[in-house]
Design a protein around this motif. Structure first.
Motif, PDB file in Angstrom:
ATOM      1  N   VAL A 263      31.784  43.047  43.640  1.00 23.47           N
ATOM      2  CA  VAL A 263      31.210  42.195  42.591  1.00 23.47           C
ATOM      3  C   VAL A 263      32.323  41.529  41.778  1.00 23.47           C
ATOM      4  N   PHE A 264      33.400  42.283  41.499  1.00 21.30           N
ATOM      5  CA  PHE A 264      34.513  41.718  40.738  1.00 21.30           C
ATOM      6  C   PHE A 264      35.154  40.538  41.454  1.00 21.30           C
ATOM      7  N   ALA A 265      35.097  40.515  42.778  1.00 21.14           N
ATOM      8  CA  ALA A 265      35.678  39.407  43.534  1.00 21.14           C
ATOM      9  C   ALA A 265      35.048  38.076  43.115  1.00 21.14           C
ATOM     10  N   PHE A 266      33.762  38.108  42.835  1.00 17.01           N
ATOM     11  CA  PHE A 266      33.072  36.873  42.439  1.00 17.01           C
ATOM     12  C   PHE A 266      33.243  36.570  40.956  1.00 17.01           C
ATOM     13  N   LEU A 267      33.621  37.563  40.177  1.00 19.08           N
ATOM     14  CA  LEU A 267      33.784  37.357  38.737  1.00 19.08           C
ATOM     15  C   LEU A 267      35.216  37.042  38.325  1.00 19.08           C
ATOM     16  N   ILE A 268      36.154  37.194  39.242  1.00 18.07           N
ATOM     17  CA  ILE A 268      37.565  36.938  38.917  1.00 18.07           C
ATOM     18  C   ILE A 268      37.778  35.491  38.488  1.00 18.07           C
ATOM     19  N   LYS A 269      37.006  34.577  39.044  1.00 22.75           N
ATOM     20  CA  LYS A 269      37.171  33.161  38.702  1.00 22.75           C
ATOM     21  C   LYS A 269      36.777  32.872  37.253  1.00 22.75           C
ATOM     22  N   LYS A 270      35.881  33.683  36.700  1.00 23.92           N
ATOM     23  CA  LYS A 270      35.408  33.451  35.330  1.00 23.92           C
ATOM     24  C   LYS A 270      36.459  33.863  34.301  1.00 23.92           C
ATOM     25  N   ASN A 271      36.981  35.098  34.432  1.00 22.82           N
ATOM     26  CA  ASN A 271      37.963  35.616  33.488  1.00 22.82           C
ATOM     27  C   ASN A 271      38.966  36.459  34.264  1.00 22.82           C
ATOM     28  N   ALA A 272      40.048  35.834  34.668  1.00 25.30           N
ATOM     29  CA  ALA A 272      40.995  36.482  35.575  1.00 25.30           C
ATOM     30  C   ALA A 272      41.715  37.650  34.924  1.00 25.30           C
ATOM     31  N   LYS A 273      42.017  37.560  33.656  1.00 28.25           N
ATOM     32  CA  LYS A 273      42.772  38.637  32.995  1.00 28.25           C
ATOM     33  C   LYS A 273      41.950  39.917  32.912  1.00 28.25           C
ATOM     34  N   VAL A 274      40.731  39.826  32.436  1.00 28.80           N
ATOM     35  CA  VAL A 274      39.891  41.018  32.263  1.00 28.80           C
ATOM     36  C   VAL A 274      39.578  41.655  33.603  1.00 28.80           C
ATOM     37  N   PHE A 275      39.116  40.862  34.552  1.00 33.35           N
ATOM     38  CA  PHE A 275      38.749  41.428  35.834  1.00 33.35           C
ATOM     39  C   PHE A 275      39.978  41.804  36.653  1.00 33.35           C
ATOM     40  N   GLY A 276      41.119  41.205  36.371  1.00 33.78           N
ATOM     41  CA  GLY A 276      42.362  41.634  37.002  1.00 33.78           C
ATOM     42  C   GLY A 276      42.755  43.033  36.553  1.00 33.78           C
ATOM     43  N   ILE A 277      42.634  43.290  35.252  1.00 33.99           N
ATOM     44  CA  ILE A 277      42.923  44.627  34.720  1.00 33.99           C
ATOM     45  C   ILE A 277      41.942  45.640  35.288  1.00 33.99           C
ATOM     46  N   LEU A 278      40.663  45.297  35.316  1.00 35.87           N
ATOM     47  CA  LEU A 278      39.658  46.218  35.841  1.00 35.87           C
ATOM     48  C   LEU A 278      39.850  46.475  37.340  1.00 35.87           C
ATOM     49  N   THR A 279      40.216  45.455  38.084  1.00 33.54           N
ATOM     50  CA  THR A 279      40.487  45.619  39.509  1.00 33.54           C
ATOM     51  C   THR A 279      41.695  46.519  39.731  1.00 33.54           C
ATOM     52  N   LEU A 280      42.717  46.337  38.921  1.00 32.57           N
ATOM     53  CA  LEU A 280      43.907  47.172  39.008  1.00 32.57           C
ATOM     54  C   LEU A 280      43.583  48.633  38.709  1.00 32.57           C
ATOM     55  N   ILE A 281      42.786  48.869  37.675  1.00 30.21           N
ATOM     56  CA  ILE A 281      42.400  50.235  37.310  1.00 30.21           C
ATOM     57  C   ILE A 281      41.566  50.874  38.420  1.00 30.21           C
TER      58      ILE A 281
ATOM     59  N   ILE B 113      45.148  46.687  44.033  1.00 32.53           N
ATOM     60  CA  ILE B 113      46.301  46.680  43.126  1.00 32.53           C
ATOM     61  C   ILE B 113      47.046  45.353  43.220  1.00 32.53           C
ATOM     62  N   ILE B 114      47.236  44.848  44.420  1.00 25.12           N
ATOM     63  CA  ILE B 114      47.911  43.553  44.585  1.00 25.12           C
ATOM     64  C   ILE B 114      47.097  42.443  43.933  1.00 25.12           C
ATOM     65  N   ALA B 115      45.773  42.441  44.141  1.00 28.79           N
ATOM     66  CA  ALA B 115      44.925  41.406  43.541  1.00 28.79           C
ATOM     67  C   ALA B 115      44.945  41.497  42.019  1.00 28.79           C
ATOM     68  N   GLY B 116      44.916  42.714  41.486  1.00 28.21           N
ATOM     69  CA  GLY B 116      44.969  42.878  40.028  1.00 28.21           C
ATOM     70  C   GLY B 116      46.278  42.392  39.442  1.00 28.21           C
ATOM     71  N   ILE B 117      47.376  42.699  40.106  1.00 26.87           N
ATOM     72  CA  ILE B 117      48.682  42.238  39.627  1.00 26.87           C
ATOM     73  C   ILE B 117      48.771  40.721  39.718  1.00 26.87           C
ATOM     74  N   MET B 118      48.251  40.149  40.793  1.00 27.89           N
ATOM     75  CA  MET B 118      48.281  38.687  40.921  1.00 27.89           C
ATOM     76  C   MET B 118      47.450  38.013  39.836  1.00 27.89           C
ATOM     77  N   CYS B 119      46.310  38.605  39.474  1.00 26.64           N
ATOM     78  CA  CYS B 119      45.483  38.025  38.409  1.00 26.64           C
ATOM     79  C   CYS B 119      46.214  38.031  37.079  1.00 26.64           C
ATOM     80  N   LEU B 120      47.009  39.058  36.850  1.00 24.47           N
ATOM     81  CA  LEU B 120      47.711  39.161  35.577  1.00 24.47           C
ATOM     82  C   LEU B 120      48.998  38.351  35.548  1.00 24.47           C
ATOM     83  N   ALA B 121      49.677  38.240  36.677  1.00 24.75           N
ATOM     84  CA  ALA B 121      50.998  37.628  36.686  1.00 24.75           C
ATOM     85  C   ALA B 121      50.986  36.133  37.001  1.00 24.75           C
TER      86      ALA B 121
END
Length: 132
Positions: free
Chosen positions: A78-96, A117-125
């Motif tokens: 589900v987070f895969a589809f929500l990453i486009k809306k708010n990358a920082k929040v869902f990136g942190i949640l994906t990483l966790i 973990i790679i996707a979460g780091i990419m969303c944040l960086a």
């Protein structure tokens, strides 16, 4: 062009493989519980009494923990589809969630965990240009 396509694909694959890892853990724990509940099999293997009970309860715990891993896999999907809306929040949640899965099912979580973990780091960086 989609600015977060890489993160989307990585999280989507992490979610799908996480669901597979969860089902594998559930099936493994369930089969072990069923096999060790058979008195013929345990007597042939030389396992008796409290040892059987301990292994069966550990197998039951594995089923419960793998169920949580299955839920995490669905949430990553589900987070895969929500990453486009708010990358920082869902990136942190994906990483966790990618890290938490390692504590739940261990080696079954190698592929989904690393991808999450790679996707979460990419969303944040990664900074996306403003013209998208």
């Amino acid at each position: 062009m989609n600015p977060r396509k890489t993160e989307f694909v990585l999280t989507l694959i992490a979610g799908i493989t996480g669901v597979i890892a969860g089902f594998t853990g559930i099936m493994g724990g369930g089969l072990m519980t069923a096999a060790l509940s058979s008195s013929e099999l345990t007597s042939e293997a030389g396992i008796y009494g409290s040892d059987v009970d301990a292994i069966v309860s550990a197998s039951g715990i594995m089923v419960v923990v793998a169920s949580f891993a299955l839920i995490i896999g669905v949430v990553l999907f589900v987070f895969a589809f929500l990453i486009k809306k708010n990358a920082k929040v869902f990136g942190i949640l994906t990483l966790i969630l990618g890290v938490v899965g390692f504590f739940l099912v261990g080696l079954l979580w190698i592929v989904p965990g690393i991808l999450a973990i790679i996707a979460g780091i990419m969303c944040l960086a990664r900074k996306v240009p403003d013209f998208y």
